[in-house]
Design an enzyme around this catalytic site. Structure first.
Site, PDB file in Angstrom:
ATOM      1  N   CYS A 246      -3.377   2.149   7.022  1.00  9.39           N
ATOM      2  CA  CYS A 246      -3.555   1.657   8.390  1.00  9.39           C
ATOM      3  C   CYS A 246      -2.400   2.120   9.257  1.00  9.39           C
ATOM      4  O   CYS A 246      -1.242   2.035   8.846  1.00  9.39           O
ATOM      5  CB  CYS A 246      -3.563   0.137   8.411  1.00  9.39           C
ATOM      6  SG  CYS A 246      -5.069  -0.585   7.787  1.00  9.39           S
TER       7      CYS A 246
ATOM      8  N   ARG B 245     -12.669   1.230  -3.485  1.00  7.67           N
ATOM      9  CA  ARG B 245     -11.346   0.802  -3.938  1.00  7.67           C
ATOM     10  C   ARG B 245     -11.517  -0.646  -4.378  1.00  7.67           C
ATOM     11  O   ARG B 245     -11.946  -1.493  -3.582  1.00  7.67           O
ATOM     12  CB  ARG B 245     -10.323   0.919  -2.808  1.00  7.67           C
ATOM     13  CG  ARG B 245      -8.910   0.710  -3.338  1.00  7.67           C
ATOM     14  CD  ARG B 245      -7.847   1.176  -2.383  1.00  7.67           C
ATOM     15  NE  ARG B 245      -6.635   1.410  -3.138  1.00  7.67           N
ATOM     16  CZ  ARG B 245      -5.450   1.624  -2.604  1.00  7.67           C
ATOM     17  NH1 ARG B 245      -5.304   1.664  -1.301  1.00  7.67           N
ATOM     18  NH2 ARG B 245      -4.398   1.830  -3.366  1.00  7.67           N
TER      19      ARG B 245
ATOM     20  N   GLN C 218     -12.228   4.771   4.679  1.00 10.65           N
ATOM     21  CA  GLN C 218     -12.355   3.486   3.993  1.00 10.65           C
ATOM     22  C   GLN C 218     -12.993   2.489   4.969  1.00 10.65           C
ATOM     23  O   GLN C 218     -12.436   2.240   6.036  1.00 10.65           O
ATOM     24  CB  GLN C 218     -10.974   2.987   3.566  1.00 10.65           C
ATOM     25  CG  GLN C 218     -11.022   1.714   2.752  1.00 10.65           C
ATOM     26  CD  GLN C 218      -9.637   1.201   2.402  1.00 10.65           C
ATOM     27  OE1 GLN C 218      -8.813   0.973   3.283  1.00 10.65           O
ATOM     28  NE2 GLN C 218      -9.375   1.019   1.126  1.00 10.65           N
TER      29      GLN C 218
ATOM     30  N   TYR D  42      -9.145  -8.705   0.878  1.00 12.22           N
ATOM     31  CA  TYR D  42     -10.006  -8.699   2.052  1.00 12.22           C
ATOM     32  C   TYR D  42     -11.398  -9.235   1.664  1.00 12.22           C
ATOM     33  O   TYR D  42     -11.584  -9.739   0.554  1.00 12.22           O
ATOM     34  CB  TYR D  42     -10.033  -7.297   2.679  1.00 12.22           C
ATOM     35  CG  TYR D  42      -8.645  -6.872   3.133  1.00 12.22           C
ATOM     36  CD1 TYR D  42      -7.910  -7.683   4.004  1.00 12.22           C
ATOM     37  CD2 TYR D  42      -8.055  -5.713   2.663  1.00 12.22           C
ATOM     38  CE1 TYR D  42      -6.619  -7.328   4.408  1.00 12.22           C
ATOM     39  CE2 TYR D  42      -6.764  -5.343   3.053  1.00 12.22           C
ATOM     40  CZ  TYR D  42      -6.058  -6.161   3.929  1.00 12.22           C
ATOM     41  OH  TYR D  42      -4.789  -5.813   4.315  1.00 12.22           O
TER      42      TYR D  42
ATOM     43  N   SER E 123      -3.907   8.365   0.178  1.00 10.78           N
ATOM     44  CA  SER E 123      -4.422   6.995   0.176  1.00 10.78           C
ATOM     45  C   SER E 123      -4.664   6.519   1.605  1.00 10.78           C
ATOM     46  O   SER E 123      -3.938   6.923   2.519  1.00 10.78           O
ATOM     47  CB  SER E 123      -3.362   6.109  -0.494  1.00 10.78           C
ATOM     48  OG  SER E 123      -3.953   5.077  -1.230  1.00 10.78           O
ATOM     49  N   PRO E 124      -5.653   5.661   1.804  1.00 13.51           N
ATOM     50  CA  PRO E 124      -5.847   5.131   3.160  1.00 13.51           C
ATOM     51  C   PRO E 124      -4.632   4.309   3.589  1.00 13.51           C
ATOM     52  O   PRO E 124      -4.125   3.503   2.809  1.00 13.51           O
ATOM     53  CB  PRO E 124      -7.090   4.235   3.015  1.00 13.51           C
ATOM     54  CG  PRO E 124      -7.193   3.923   1.563  1.00 13.51           C
ATOM     55  CD  PRO E 124      -6.594   5.091   0.839  1.00 13.51           C
TER      56      PRO E 124
ATOM     57  N   ARG F 157       2.829   6.523   0.624  1.00 15.25           N
ATOM     58  CA  ARG F 157       4.107   6.659   1.330  1.00 15.25           C
ATOM     59  C   ARG F 157       4.767   8.028   1.159  1.00 15.25           C
ATOM     60  O   ARG F 157       5.398   8.507   2.116  1.00 15.25           O
ATOM     61  CB  ARG F 157       5.041   5.531   0.906  1.00 15.25           C
ATOM     62  CG  ARG F 157       4.603   4.171   1.480  1.00 15.25           C
ATOM     63  CD  ARG F 157       5.204   3.031   0.733  1.00 15.25           C
ATOM     64  NE  ARG F 157       4.795   3.080  -0.676  1.00 15.25           N
ATOM     65  CZ  ARG F 157       5.326   2.331  -1.627  1.00 15.25           C
ATOM     66  NH1 ARG F 157       6.292   1.493  -1.334  1.00 15.25           N
ATOM     67  NH2 ARG F 157       4.890   2.414  -2.875  1.00 15.25           N
TER      68      ARG F 157
HETATM   69  C1  FNR Z   1      -1.262   0.941   2.942  1.00 13.25           C
HETATM   70  N1  FNR Z   1      -2.187   0.670   1.944  1.00 13.25           N
HETATM   71  C2  FNR Z   1      -3.525   0.533   2.287  1.00 13.25           C
HETATM   72  N2  FNR Z   1      -4.457   0.403   1.311  1.00 13.25           N
HETATM   73  C3  FNR Z   1      -5.764   0.401   1.612  1.00 13.25           C
HETATM   74  O1  FNR Z   1      -6.596   0.302   0.716  1.00 13.25           O
HETATM   75  N3  FNR Z   1      -6.179   0.528   2.909  1.00 13.25           N
HETATM   76  C4  FNR Z   1      -5.304   0.640   3.938  1.00 13.25           C
HETATM   77  O2  FNR Z   1      -5.702   0.820   5.082  1.00 13.25           O
HETATM   78  C5  FNR Z   1      -3.925   0.583   3.625  1.00 13.25           C
HETATM   79  N4  FNR Z   1      -2.991   0.640   4.613  1.00 13.25           N
HETATM   80  C6  FNR Z   1      -1.665   0.909   4.302  1.00 13.25           C
HETATM   81  C7  FNR Z   1      -0.757   1.222   5.303  1.00 13.25           C
HETATM   82  C8  FNR Z   1       0.539   1.601   4.987  1.00 13.25           C
HETATM   83  C9  FNR Z   1       1.478   1.989   6.084  1.00 13.25           C
HETATM   84  C10 FNR Z   1       0.951   1.645   3.624  1.00 13.25           C
HETATM   85  C11 FNR Z   1       2.333   2.079   3.244  1.00 13.25           C
HETATM   86  C12 FNR Z   1       0.057   1.288   2.635  1.00 13.25           C
HETATM   87  C13 FNR Z   1      -1.829   0.905   0.540  1.00 13.25           C
HETATM   88  C14 FNR Z   1      -1.831   2.406   0.261  1.00 13.25           C
HETATM   89  O3  FNR Z   1      -3.149   2.923   0.347  1.00 13.25           O
HETATM   90  C15 FNR Z   1      -1.268   2.745  -1.121  1.00 13.25           C
HETATM   91  O4  FNR Z   1      -2.061   2.168  -2.114  1.00 13.25           O
HETATM   92  C16 FNR Z   1       0.150   2.245  -1.279  1.00 13.25           C
HETATM   93  O5  FNR Z   1       0.971   2.715  -0.248  1.00 13.25           O
HETATM   94  C17 FNR Z   1       0.722   2.636  -2.664  1.00 13.25           C
HETATM   95  O6  FNR Z   1       0.789   4.004  -2.829  1.00 13.25           O
HETATM   96  P1  FNR Z   1       2.219   4.745  -2.700  1.00 13.25           P
HETATM   97  O7  FNR Z   1       2.684   4.518  -1.304  1.00 13.25           O
HETATM   98  O8  FNR Z   1       3.112   4.085  -3.712  1.00 13.25           O
HETATM   99  O9  FNR Z   1       1.914   6.172  -3.012  1.00 13.25           O
END
Ligand code: FNR
Length: 364
Positions: free
Chosen positions: A25, A231, A99, A183, A22-23, A326
């Protein structure tokens, strides 16, 4: 039916398995440019063996960053810095995705570990935020954005298409539009943040116009053989969920007709008052419904951390990819651990490069 470790192909994108990162940041860029942190981070993720790795929310214009340390693709220098990261990701076996994002009314915040709140106007790294209407998110993000003029809407859409061209030219193989998480695109789609009375506000059709037009502008420059995906948040958990889901499905059908190839189903995060039922796989059934009603292939994330659950959701035809966030931060070799847990033959060779796989495969 295929499982987690079967390959997946969408147009020209060939994934070695059905695990997508997943993306996420990193808040480690300088002036929107990737730094050595991104090289280490994304190469590490690529080495870990996921079929697809989507680079973090990357701003299409400076005011579209969540924080001052977000990556961007609004100038050529940023693309130049990103190019070697993309090349390395490909070399180590993952399809590099990105993304593209504009943070709308949530922009101009401190980094999460430095407060996660709006930086007061006038202070260093604060800038004017923009959104469809002058309505603040609230809570930690309380600054009121400026209402976008029609010219500004056109400017951000053109910037999004230009960023997609840069992504195309440095070899990114999978484009994800950030139409989620409170956003800018979600600010247009949601009646919580869109109070406009012109063609971009009011009815669901009008609130979807910004998203659909932006998608079309990107489709015009993004190669036909590379997946154009989004997304998209389809539920807010604010009591208006049935209406929002129906509107979202309708809009996704229109996006599909305009060339959307795949959707990552997500949660709105457009109000601090949502009551989100956090828990393992909590969005999976909603995602399955969205995919079956739109005919789009897709995925979701959020607490889908068990390889067995991900494998089952794919085998049942509910999701096409298992998207993890994560778990990959906790263990960038998570696909190897997942392959072991699922009893896949030669799990190390199935996921990791030779200098690791040889030793892990030999001394078990
Ligand atoms: C994210 N998430 C997120 N989502 C997204 O659409 N773009 C982004 O840039 C980010 N940035 C981001 C940074 C960090 C450090 C985390 C932990 C999460 C959400 C992420 O893509 C994801 O949907 C969630 O973390 C849930 O999935 P997990 O962690 O339960 O597998």
């Amino acid at each position: 039916m295929s499982g987690l470790f079967d390959p997946y192909q969408l147009k020209g994108a060939k994934l070695r398995n059905r695990i997508a990162v997943s993306p996420m940041c990193q808040y480690m860029a300088q002036e929107g440019e990737m730094t050595d942190w991104h090289q280490v981070h994304y190469t590490g993720l690529a080495r870990g063996g996921a079929g697809l790795t989507i680079i973090e929310a990357t701003a299409v214009s400076p005011e579209g960053r969540i924080t001052w340390a977000d990556t961007g693709l609004w100038n050529d220098q940023q693309a130049e810095k990103m190019a070697p990261v993309i090349a390395a990701m490909k070399k180590w076996g993952t399809v590099p995705g990105i993304q593209l994002a504009h943070a709308g009314r949530k922009a101009s915040a401190n980094r999460p570990w430095e407060g996660d709140d709006h930086i007061p106007a006038g202070e260093l790294n604060a800038w004017t935020t923009i959104a469809p209407s002058p309505v603040a998110f609230g809570a930690n993000l309380a600054r009121t954005p400026e209402e976008m003029s029609l010219e500004e809407i056109a400017r951000v859409q053109a910037a999004t298409a230009k960023a997609a061209e840069r992504a195309r030219d440095i070899g990114i193989g999978w484009l994800q539009m950030h139409f989620a998480h409170g956003y800018l695109a979600q600010n247009f789609f949601s009646p919580l943040s869109n109070k406009r009375t012109d063609q971009y506000g009011g009815s669901a059709e009008n609130r979807g116009r910004y998203l659909l037009e932006t998608l079309k502008a990107v489709r015009a420059v993004w190669p036909e053989d590379r997946p154009l995906t989004a997304r998209f948040s389809v539920v807010e958990f604010d009591g208006n969920d049935e209406v929002m889901l129906a509107d979202a499905i309708e809009l996704l059908r229109k996006m599909r007709a305009e060339g959307l190839d795949f959707v990552d189903v997500s949660v709105g995060f457009n109000t601090p008052h949502a009551k989100i039922p956090w828990g393992p796989n909590f969005l999976a059934e909603t995602a399955a419904k969205v995919l079956s009603e739109t005919g789009l292939p897709g995925t979701t994330s959020w607490f889908i951390a068990s390889p067995k659950d991900g494998d089952a959701l794919i085998r049942e035809g509910k999701l096409d990819l298992m998207t993890v966030g994560r778990p990959m931060l906790a263990n960038p070799h998570w696909p190897y651990a997942a392959a072991q847990e699922l009893g896949i033959a030669d799990p190390a060779w199935k996921t990791l490069p030779a200098p690791y796989a040889h030793w892990l495969g030999r001394y078990r």
